[in-house]
Design a protein around this motif. Sequence first.
Motif, short mmCIF file in Angstrom:
data_model
loop_
_atom_site.label_atom_id
_atom_site.label_comp_id
_atom_site.label_asym_id
_atom_site.label_seq_id
_atom_site.Cartn_x
_atom_site.Cartn_y
_atom_site.Cartn_z
N VAL A 104 44.18 28.09 -55.33
CA VAL A 104 44.07 26.66 -55.62
C VAL A 104 43.74 26.50 -57.11
CG1 VAL A 104 41.61 26.53 -55.03
CG2 VAL A 104 43.03 24.48 -54.88
N ALA A 105 44.32 25.50 -57.72
CA ALA A 105 44.01 25.17 -59.11
C ALA A 105 42.89 24.15 -59.12
CB ALA A 105 45.24 24.63 -59.81
N LEU A 106 41.85 24.42 -59.89
CA LEU A 106 40.70 23.53 -59.99
C LEU A 106 40.39 23.25 -61.45
CD1 LEU A 106 38.40 25.40 -57.44
CD2 LEU A 106 39.63 23.26 -57.01
N ASP A 107 40.02 21.99 -61.74
CA ASP A 107 39.59 21.69 -63.10
C ASP A 107 38.07 21.81 -63.18
OD1 ASP A 107 38.43 19.25 -62.23
OD2 ASP A 107 40.25 18.12 -62.67
N GLU A 108 37.53 21.60 -64.38
CA GLU A 108 36.08 21.77 -64.59
C GLU A 108 35.25 20.85 -63.70
OE1 GLU A 108 34.26 22.31 -68.49
OE2 GLU A 108 36.29 22.51 -69.29
N VAL A 109 35.68 19.63 -63.54
CA VAL A 109 34.93 18.67 -62.73
C VAL A 109 34.94 19.10 -61.27
CG1 VAL A 109 34.85 16.28 -61.90
CG2 VAL A 109 35.32 16.75 -64.32
N GLU A 110 36.09 19.51 -60.76
CA GLU A 110 36.19 19.97 -59.37
C GLU A 110 35.33 21.21 -59.14
OE1 GLU A 110 40.72 18.53 -58.28
OE2 GLU A 110 40.44 20.35 -59.47
N ILE A 111 35.35 22.12 -60.10
CA ILE A 111 34.51 23.33 -60.00
C ILE A 111 33.04 22.93 -59.93
CG2 ILE A 111 33.74 25.39 -61.25
CD1 ILE A 111 36.67 25.57 -62.36
N ALA A 112 32.63 22.03 -60.82
CA ALA A 112 31.22 21.61 -60.86
C ALA A 112 30.81 20.91 -59.56
CB ALA A 112 30.98 20.69 -62.05
N ILE A 113 31.69 20.05 -59.03
CA ILE A 113 31.36 19.34 -57.79
C ILE A 113 31.25 20.32 -56.62
CG2 ILE A 113 32.26 17.70 -56.08
CD1 ILE A 113 33.44 16.12 -58.47
N LEU A 114 32.24 21.20 -56.47
CA LEU A 114 32.21 22.17 -55.37
C LEU A 114 30.97 23.06 -55.45
CD1 LEU A 114 35.90 23.33 -54.96
CD2 LEU A 114 34.44 22.40 -53.18
N ARG A 115 30.66 23.51 -56.67
CA ARG A 115 29.51 24.40 -56.84
C ARG A 115 28.22 23.66 -56.48
NH1 ARG A 115 25.44 26.56 -59.32
NH2 ARG A 115 25.38 28.80 -59.70
N SER A 116 28.07 22.43 -56.97
CA SER A 116 26.88 21.64 -56.68
C SER A 116 26.72 21.41 -55.18
CB SER A 116 26.95 20.31 -57.41
OG SER A 116 25.87 19.49 -57.05
N LEU A 117 27.81 21.06 -54.51
CA LEU A 117 27.75 20.83 -53.07
C LEU A 117 27.38 22.11 -52.31
CD1 LEU A 117 30.80 18.43 -52.59
CD2 LEU A 117 28.36 17.83 -52.46
N ALA A 118 27.95 23.25 -52.73
CA ALA A 118 27.65 24.52 -52.06
C ALA A 118 26.17 24.91 -52.27
CB ALA A 118 28.58 25.62 -52.56
N VAL A 119 25.64 24.67 -53.46
CA VAL A 119 24.22 24.95 -53.71
C VAL A 119 23.35 24.05 -52.83
CG1 VAL A 119 22.37 24.72 -55.44
CG2 VAL A 119 24.53 25.86 -56.05
N GLN A 120 23.70 22.77 -52.73
CA GLN A 120 22.94 21.84 -51.89
C GLN A 120 23.01 22.26 -50.42
OE1 GLN A 120 23.51 17.57 -52.77
NE2 GLN A 120 24.54 18.28 -54.63
N LEU A 121 24.17 22.76 -50.01
CA LEU A 121 24.31 23.23 -48.62
C LEU A 121 23.37 24.41 -48.37
CD1 LEU A 121 25.76 23.12 -45.87
CD2 LEU A 121 27.48 24.67 -46.84
N MET A 122 23.33 25.35 -49.32
CA MET A 122 22.42 26.50 -49.16
C MET A 122 20.97 26.04 -49.09
SD MET A 122 24.01 29.65 -51.31
CE MET A 122 22.69 30.72 -50.74
N GLU A 123 20.61 25.05 -49.91
CA GLU A 123 19.24 24.53 -49.89
C GLU A 123 18.94 23.87 -48.56
OE1 GLU A 123 19.18 22.03 -53.35
OE2 GLU A 123 18.90 23.73 -54.70
N LEU A 124 19.91 23.15 -48.01
CA LEU A 124 19.73 22.49 -46.72
C LEU A 124 19.54 23.52 -45.61
CD1 LEU A 124 19.81 19.86 -44.98
CD2 LEU A 124 22.28 20.26 -44.75
N ILE A 125 20.37 24.54 -45.60
CA ILE A 125 20.30 25.58 -44.56
C ILE A 125 18.99 26.35 -44.67
CG2 ILE A 125 21.32 27.75 -43.77
CD1 ILE A 125 24.06 26.51 -44.57
N GLY A 126 18.52 26.54 -45.88
CA GLY A 126 17.24 27.22 -46.10
C GLY A 126 17.40 28.69 -46.37
N PRO A 127 16.33 29.29 -46.88
CA PRO A 127 16.39 30.71 -47.22
C PRO A 127 16.43 31.57 -45.97
CG PRO A 127 14.16 29.90 -47.48
CD PRO A 127 15.02 28.71 -47.13
N GLY A 128 17.00 32.72 -46.11
CA GLY A 128 17.04 33.66 -45.00
C GLY A 128 15.79 34.51 -45.00
#
Length: 195
Positions: A15-39
């Motif tokens: 998939v081709a991603l621009d800087e904004v898409e990369i930043a949004i996906l990364r931010s959402l994935a980090v927030q998901l990890m925070e929601l799920i919690g540490p292992g």
Amino acid sequence: MAGHFEALPGGGAAVALDEVEIAILRSLAVQLMELIGPGDEPVEGEDPLAALFAEGPSEAPSDPALKRLFPDAYADESEELRSAAADFRRFTENDLRSRKRQDALLVIRGLDGLSTHGDEDAVVLKLTADESRAWLGALNDLRLTIGTRLEVADEDESGELYRLPDSDPRKPMVMAYLWLGALQESLVETLMPGA
């Protein structure tokens, strides 16, 4: 390729991603990890096999998004099935949380390996077949989480989301929800046999 996944030889996807898409996906994935919690990481000197037999929670999470990511095994409210659902959760939720964390972390690491240069509009992210499946899981988890926060009950209601005024504070999350849906759908199509 811009904006959607395409199949690669050998079962992968790109998939081709621009800087904004990369930043949004990364931010959402980090927030998901925070929601799920540490292992629960094994303590040094502790038997690593003990973690395999560690019991997880027996109660459903109180956060609606977590409850959607980790639903009860049985919908029936009978005492017998509530007890079976608690047992099922106790013995499976830790592994499920771990897999969801691993999927989100793989997304983050994949995005961290990308960078656009001043003259490039987008960069191409290439995934193996296994990475594609992990991305699919993470995209699904992100959509479930955002959909729960937006109180999306079914696909019929998503039509209303298209018509929100720009002044509505939910609009950015709605746009992310719809965009993630399009990404997820294109990735599913690449993973289907004969794609």
